[in-house]
Write a protein that holds these residues in place. Structure first.
Motif, mmCIF file in Angstrom:
data_model
loop_
_atom_site.group_PDB
_atom_site.id
_atom_site.type_symbol
_atom_site.label_atom_id
_atom_site.label_comp_id
_atom_site.label_asym_id
_atom_site.label_seq_id
_atom_site.Cartn_x
_atom_site.Cartn_y
_atom_site.Cartn_z
ATOM 1 N N UNK A 8 -122.891 38.970 3.345
ATOM 2 C CA UNK A 8 -122.024 37.900 2.863
ATOM 3 C C UNK A 8 -122.281 37.597 1.398
ATOM 4 N N UNK A 9 -123.531 37.726 0.971
ATOM 5 C CA UNK A 9 -123.897 37.430 -0.410
ATOM 6 C C UNK A 9 -123.676 38.613 -1.345
ATOM 7 N N UNK A 10 -123.213 39.746 -0.824
ATOM 8 C CA UNK A 10 -123.017 40.934 -1.654
ATOM 9 C C UNK A 10 -122.063 40.657 -2.807
ATOM 10 N N UNK A 11 -121.011 39.893 -2.532
ATOM 11 C CA UNK A 11 -120.025 39.596 -3.568
ATOM 12 C C UNK A 11 -120.653 38.805 -4.719
ATOM 13 N N UNK A 12 -121.697 38.053 -4.439
ATOM 14 C CA UNK A 12 -122.361 37.249 -5.461
ATOM 15 C C UNK A 12 -123.482 38.011 -6.159
ATOM 16 N N UNK A 13 -123.674 39.259 -5.802
ATOM 17 C CA UNK A 13 -124.745 40.054 -6.394
ATOM 18 C C UNK A 13 -124.219 40.864 -7.575
ATOM 19 N N UNK A 14 -125.145 41.437 -8.336
ATOM 20 C CA UNK A 14 -124.752 42.301 -9.450
ATOM 21 C C UNK A 14 -123.959 43.498 -8.939
ATOM 22 N N UNK A 15 -124.434 44.095 -7.864
ATOM 23 C CA UNK A 15 -123.747 45.256 -7.302
ATOM 24 C C UNK A 15 -122.333 44.896 -6.866
ATOM 25 N N UNK A 16 -122.189 43.772 -6.213
ATOM 26 C CA UNK A 16 -120.877 43.318 -5.774
ATOM 27 C C UNK A 16 -119.953 43.020 -6.943
ATOM 28 N N UNK A 17 -120.514 42.454 -8.006
ATOM 29 C CA UNK A 17 -119.722 42.160 -9.194
ATOM 30 C C UNK A 17 -119.274 43.439 -9.875
ATOM 31 N N UNK A 18 -120.185 44.421 -9.958
ATOM 32 C CA UNK A 18 -119.810 45.715 -10.534
ATOM 33 C C UNK A 18 -118.697 46.369 -9.706
ATOM 34 N N UNK A 19 -118.803 46.278 -8.399
ATOM 35 C CA UNK A 19 -117.783 46.848 -7.523
ATOM 36 C C UNK A 19 -116.440 46.144 -7.729
ATOM 37 N N UNK A 20 -116.469 44.834 -7.860
ATOM 38 C CA UNK A 20 -115.244 44.078 -8.113
ATOM 39 C C UNK A 20 -114.625 44.467 -9.450
ATOM 40 N N UNK A 21 -115.485 44.666 -10.454
ATOM 41 C CA UNK A 21 -114.985 45.077 -11.769
ATOM 42 C C UNK A 21 -114.333 46.458 -11.693
ATOM 43 N N UNK A 22 -114.963 47.370 -10.967
ATOM 44 C CA UNK A 22 -114.409 48.719 -10.837
ATOM 45 C C UNK A 22 -113.078 48.693 -10.097
ATOM 46 N N UNK A 23 -112.996 47.901 -9.052
ATOM 47 C CA UNK A 23 -111.760 47.786 -8.285
ATOM 48 C C UNK A 23 -110.644 47.187 -9.138
#
Length: 79
Positions: A8-23
């Motif tokens: 659930x916290x993945x979206x709030x992580x650096x990895x999740x943010x990088x993934x959101x940026x790539x998407x």
């Protein structure tokens, strides 16, 4: 911390943010095609729509970049 909480916290992580940026950046490819087609068809309304979409993508990337800077070392997946 349970695996479900980490997920659930993945979206709030650096990895999740990088993934959101790539998407979000990937969405720019579709907008670029839309702009190219609108120009070829000389369709002003579609060109305006594509331009607004492009501005939304740029704004989204700026917000994600700001969030990435805020995360700093407080990455939820690391600690």
């Amino acid at each position: 911390m349970s695996k479900l909480t980490k997920a659930k916290d993945f979206k709030k992580s650096k990895s999740g943010t990088y993934l959101s940026m790539a998407t979000t950046a990937f969405g720019a490819l579709g907008v670029a095609k839309q702009i190219k087609k609108a120009r070829a068809d000389q369709d002003t309304l579609r060109l305006i729509d594509a331009t607004v979409s492009a501005v939304a993508i740029v704004t989204g990337l700026a917000i994600l970049y700001r969030e990435l800077k805020r995360l700093g070392d407080d990455d939820v997946l690391l600690g």
